[in-house]
Design a protein around this motif. Structure first.
Motif: not given
Length: 229
Positions: A29-43
């Motif tokens: 239930x998060x916005x696209x920008x939050x998901x993208x930043x979280x994905x790159x943080x996970x990478x």
């Protein structure tokens, strides 16, 4: 991470397996920008990986952008990330088992370096980095030489220590020496593995920054490098 968007995405992937970014947005239930930043943080943390190169190309080309919240919400409601830089399916990086057979690992890494460069010596191996120290690679390369797979010798001037080369690389070096110089110019980005200034090519190292370039003339670097803004 134990809290935040990255932790939520890790938990969603652990529960559901590989997912597309829109599915992760729905699950968290998060916005696209939050998901993208979280994905790159996970990478960056070594936790997440993607099944395609689209996201990597976006990262290398600097094409990532921070969309406006309003447009993010509208795309999220439509179930599409549009031209998202988080393209492809995302999953958790699997646990890596400890390698007990160090000799086999050293031979695999040594073969990889030979296939990549043709000629291998200590300075180049250290530049490549990796999980196998040079002394173990050296023994693996000596075993290859004993089997008649490669040759040991002096192939690149200016470097001390043992050097090893594939037969095809030796033939290529001999053919290159016989060629007349034509002034051929090749320009590569400083992030390219062919930026060997300060490694194989003596002189100052050109920083591996995306805006820098290195120009070779007949295989030798031109007097200066182009430095971007």
């Amino acid at each position: 991470p134990t809290v935040g968007a990255t932790a939520e995405i890790v938990e969603a992937l652990r529960t559901s397996g590989a997912c597309f970014a829109p599915d992760l947005a729905t699950a968290t239930r998060r916005l696209q920008c939050d998901v993208e930043e979280a994905l790159w943080d996970g990478v960056a943390r070594g936790l997440l990986t993607a099944d395609g190169f689209a996201a990597i190309r976006a990262l290398v080309s600097g094409a990532r952008s921070s969309p406006r919240p309003s447009s993010s919400v509208s795309r999220l409601r439509r179930g599409s990330f549009g031209r998202s830089n988080a393209a492809g399916r995302w999953s958790l990086v699997g646990a890596v088992d400890a390698v007990e057979d160090r000799e086999s690992l050293a031979e695999v890494v040594a073969d990889q370096l030979l296939q990549r460069w043709g000629v291998v010596f200590r300075d180049l191996a250290v530049h490549e980095g990796g999980c196998v120290p040079w002394r173990e690679l050296q023994w693996a390369l000596r075993r290859f030489e004993d089997r008649g797979l490669i040759r040991g010798g002096r192939f690149v001037a200016g470097f001390s220590g043992e050097q090893f080369a594939l037969p095809a690389a030796m033939d290529g070096l001999k053919a290159t020496r016989r060629q007349e110089r034509t002034g051929e110019r090749v320009t590569v980005n400083a992030c390219d593995p062919l930026n060997l200034t300060g490694v194989v090519i003596r002189g100052p190292r050109t920083p591996a920054v995306r805006t820098n370039t290195v120009t070779y003339v007949d295989g030798l670097p031109e007097g200066g490098t182009t430095v971007g803004p």
